[in-house]
Design a protein around this motif. Structure first.
Motif, PDB file in Angstrom:
ATOM      1  N   ASP A  42      22.533 104.336  60.712  1.00  0.00           N
ATOM      2  CA  ASP A  42      22.094 104.342  62.109  1.00  0.00           C
ATOM      3  C   ASP A  42      23.259 104.663  63.039  1.00  0.00           C
ATOM      4  OD1 ASP A  42      19.676 103.401  61.131  1.00  0.00           O
ATOM      5  OD2 ASP A  42      20.168 101.314  61.581  1.00  0.00           O
ATOM      6  N   GLU A  43      24.386 104.015  62.771  1.00  0.00           N
ATOM      7  CA  GLU A  43      25.588 104.231  63.560  1.00  0.00           C
ATOM      8  C   GLU A  43      26.790 103.729  62.782  1.00  0.00           C
ATOM      9  OE1 GLU A  43      25.327 102.063  67.246  1.00  0.00           O
ATOM     10  OE2 GLU A  43      25.729 100.168  66.279  1.00  0.00           O
ATOM     11  N   VAL A  44      27.936 104.272  63.150  1.00  0.00           N
ATOM     12  CA  VAL A  44      29.207 103.850  62.580  1.00  0.00           C
ATOM     13  C   VAL A  44      30.120 103.486  63.743  1.00  0.00           C
ATOM     14  CG1 VAL A  44      31.243 104.601  61.298  1.00  0.00           C
ATOM     15  CG2 VAL A  44      28.964 105.246  60.495  1.00  0.00           C
ATOM     16  N   VAL A  45      30.687 102.291  63.685  1.00  0.00           N
ATOM     17  CA  VAL A  45      31.608 101.826  64.714  1.00  0.00           C
ATOM     18  C   VAL A  45      33.027 102.019  64.194  1.00  0.00           C
ATOM     19  CG1 VAL A  45      32.387  99.848  66.067  1.00  0.00           C
ATOM     20  CG2 VAL A  45      29.942 100.178  65.627  1.00  0.00           C
ATOM     21  N   ILE A  46      33.836 102.730  64.987  1.00  0.00           N
ATOM     22  CA  ILE A  46      35.230 102.995  64.639  1.00  0.00           C
ATOM     23  C   ILE A  46      36.109 102.229  65.608  1.00  0.00           C
ATOM     24  CG2 ILE A  46      37.022 104.760  64.452  1.00  0.00           C
ATOM     25  CD1 ILE A  46      34.714 106.797  63.972  1.00  0.00           C
ATOM     26  N   SER A  47      36.994 101.392  65.075  1.00  0.00           N
ATOM     27  CA  SER A  47      37.940 100.638  65.892  1.00  0.00           C
ATOM     28  C   SER A  47      39.344 100.909  65.380  1.00  0.00           C
ATOM     29  CB  SER A  47      37.659  99.137  65.819  1.00  0.00           C
ATOM     30  OG  SER A  47      36.357  98.846  66.277  1.00  0.00           O
ATOM     31  N   VAL A  48      40.268 101.162  66.306  1.00  0.00           N
ATOM     32  CA  VAL A  48      41.668 101.393  65.962  1.00  0.00           C
ATOM     33  C   VAL A  48      42.484 100.257  66.577  1.00  0.00           C
ATOM     34  CG1 VAL A  48      43.625 102.978  66.145  1.00  0.00           C
ATOM     35  CG2 VAL A  48      41.294 103.891  65.931  1.00  0.00           C
ATOM     36  N   PHE A  49      43.361  99.678  65.762  1.00  0.00           N
ATOM     37  CA  PHE A  49      44.174  98.539  66.183  1.00  0.00           C
ATOM     38  C   PHE A  49      45.655  98.880  66.044  1.00  0.00           C
ATOM     39  CE2 PHE A  49      40.166  96.946  64.647  1.00  0.00           C
ATOM     40  CZ  PHE A  49      39.798  96.002  65.597  1.00  0.00           C
ATOM     41  N   SER A  50      46.466  98.360  66.968  1.00  0.00           N
ATOM     42  CA  SER A  50      47.915  98.502  66.845  1.00  0.00           C
ATOM     43  C   SER A  50      48.401  97.566  65.748  1.00  0.00           C
ATOM     44  CB  SER A  50      48.600  98.152  68.173  1.00  0.00           C
ATOM     45  OG  SER A  50      48.450  96.766  68.437  1.00  0.00           O
ATOM     46  N   SER A  51      49.674  97.679  65.387  1.00  0.00           N
ATOM     47  CA  SER A  51      50.220  96.813  64.345  1.00  0.00           C
ATOM     48  C   SER A  51      50.238  95.347  64.776  1.00  0.00           C
ATOM     49  CB  SER A  51      51.619  97.263  63.938  1.00  0.00           C
ATOM     50  OG  SER A  51      52.475  97.260  65.058  1.00  0.00           O
ATOM     51  N   SER A  52      50.168  95.088  66.088  1.00  0.00           N
ATOM     52  CA  SER A  52      50.125  93.705  66.582  1.00  0.00           C
ATOM     53  C   SER A  52      48.696  93.149  66.597  1.00  0.00           C
ATOM     54  CB  SER A  52      50.726  93.615  67.982  1.00  0.00           C
ATOM     55  OG  SER A  52      49.910  94.308  68.916  1.00  0.00           O
ATOM     56  N   GLY A  53      47.708  93.986  66.253  1.00  0.00           N
ATOM     57  CA  GLY A  53      46.323  93.536  66.204  1.00  0.00           C
ATOM     58  C   GLY A  53      45.518  93.813  67.455  1.00  0.00           C
ATOM     59  N   ARG A  54      46.128  94.446  68.457  1.00  0.00           N
ATOM     60  CA  ARG A  54      45.417  94.760  69.699  1.00  0.00           C
ATOM     61  C   ARG A  54      44.530  95.987  69.473  1.00  0.00           C
ATOM     62  NH1 ARG A  54      46.383  98.143  74.214  1.00  0.00           N
ATOM     63  NH2 ARG A  54      48.287  98.893  73.224  1.00  0.00           N
ATOM     64  N   ARG A  55      43.264  95.869  69.852  1.00  0.00           N
ATOM     65  CA  ARG A  55      42.366  97.016  69.724  1.00  0.00           C
ATOM     66  C   ARG A  55      42.726  98.029  70.791  1.00  0.00           C
ATOM     67  NH1 ARG A  55      36.142  96.217  70.484  1.00  0.00           N
ATOM     68  NH2 ARG A  55      36.676  96.691  72.623  1.00  0.00           N
ATOM     69  N   VAL A  56      43.047  99.253  70.357  1.00  0.00           N
ATOM     70  CA  VAL A  56      43.455 100.301  71.285  1.00  0.00           C
ATOM     71  C   VAL A  56      42.395 101.381  71.445  1.00  0.00           C
ATOM     72  CG1 VAL A  56      45.923  99.915  70.916  1.00  0.00           C
ATOM     73  CG2 VAL A  56      44.724 101.576  69.489  1.00  0.00           C
ATOM     74  N   ARG A  57      41.470 101.460  70.503  1.00  0.00           N
ATOM     75  CA  ARG A  57      40.425 102.487  70.568  1.00  0.00           C
ATOM     76  C   ARG A  57      39.171 101.946  69.919  1.00  0.00           C
ATOM     77  NH1 ARG A  57      40.923 108.487  70.882  1.00  0.00           N
ATOM     78  NH2 ARG A  57      38.861 108.944  71.694  1.00  0.00           N
ATOM     79  N   HIS A  58      38.027 102.267  70.516  1.00  0.00           N
ATOM     80  CA  HIS A  58      36.760 101.757  70.001  1.00  0.00           C
ATOM     81  C   HIS A  58      35.670 102.756  70.365  1.00  0.00           C
ATOM     82  CE1 HIS A  58      33.868  98.696  68.788  1.00  0.00           C
ATOM     83  NE2 HIS A  58      33.172  98.999  69.867  1.00  0.00           N
ATOM     84  N   GLY A  59      34.809 103.058  69.416  1.00  0.00           N
ATOM     85  CA  GLY A  59      33.723 103.972  69.702  1.00  0.00           C
ATOM     86  C   GLY A  59      32.663 103.936  68.622  1.00  0.00           C
ATOM     87  N   THR A  60      31.542 104.529  68.932  1.00  0.00           N
ATOM     88  CA  THR A  60      30.415 104.584  68.015  1.00  0.00           C
ATOM     89  C   THR A  60      30.035 106.041  67.793  1.00  0.00           C
ATOM     90  OG1 THR A  60      29.601 102.467  68.828  1.00  0.00           O
ATOM     91  CG2 THR A  60      28.029 103.841  67.660  1.00  0.00           C
ATOM     92  N   VAL A  61      29.775 106.382  66.539  1.00  0.00           N
ATOM     93  CA  VAL A  61      29.322 107.723  66.194  1.00  0.00           C
ATOM     94  C   VAL A  61      28.063 107.603  65.341  1.00  0.00           C
ATOM     95  CG1 VAL A  61      31.620 108.759  66.304  1.00  0.00           C
ATOM     96  CG2 VAL A  61      30.792 107.838  64.142  1.00  0.00           C
ATOM     97  N   VAL A  62      27.285 108.657  65.326  1.00  0.00           N
ATOM     98  CA  VAL A  62      26.107 108.718  64.460  1.00  0.00           C
ATOM     99  C   VAL A  62      26.367 109.826  63.444  1.00  0.00           C
ATOM    100  CG1 VAL A  62      23.631 109.113  64.324  1.00  0.00           C
ATOM    101  CG2 VAL A  62      24.592 107.902  66.295  1.00  0.00           C
ATOM    102  N   PRO A  63      26.631 109.456  62.202  1.00  0.00           N
ATOM    103  CA  PRO A  63      26.899 110.475  61.189  1.00  0.00           C
ATOM    104  C   PRO A  63      25.684 111.370  60.975  1.00  0.00           C
ATOM    105  CG  PRO A  63      27.510 108.288  60.404  1.00  0.00           C
ATOM    106  CD  PRO A  63      26.738 108.106  61.668  1.00  0.00           C
TER     107      PRO A  63
END
Length: 108
Positions: free
Chosen positions: A37-58
């Motif tokens: 249905d959807e894929v959630v992509i989250s990118v985190f820095s090495s300190s654990g802070r979320r820096v990028r977040h988004g949803t895609v539909v493959p």
């Protein structure tokens, strides 16, 4: 070795290219075993802070599908040099079916 159950959604592969990331963008390659249905992509820095977040539909499964991401955070600030972690969550029928993670390096 465990193999995925046919018809059940699993993340079969996840990769970032190039790694290390040296330019203005990078590509996340995702391989699913079944439609999602959807894929959630989250990118985190090495300190654990979320820096990028988004949803895609493959649109594909059974082969790697590329998703190109700019090398910036959610506020459009360039990512600093360092290690980042990607978490991918695949949803089926509104519920979390599988998740995977990997690390990549930004070097400008």
């Amino acid at each position: 070795t465990l193999s995925p159950t046919p018809g059940i959604l699993h993340i079969l592969g996840l990769a970032v290219a190039p790694n290390p990331v040296t330019g203005a963008s990078y590509t996340l390659h995702l391989k699913l075993s079944a439609p999602s249905d959807e894929v959630v992509i989250s990118v985190f820095s090495s300190s654990g802070r979320r820096v990028r977040h988004g949803t895609v539909v493959p649109t594909a499964y059974g082969s790697f599908e590329p998703f190109t991401l700019d090398t910036v955070d959610d506020l459009a600030s360039p990512l600093a040099n360092g290690i980042y972690h990607v978490r991918v969550q695949a949803f089926d029928g509104g519920r979390l079916a599988d998740q995977a993670a990997l690390s990549f390096f930004v070097l400008r």
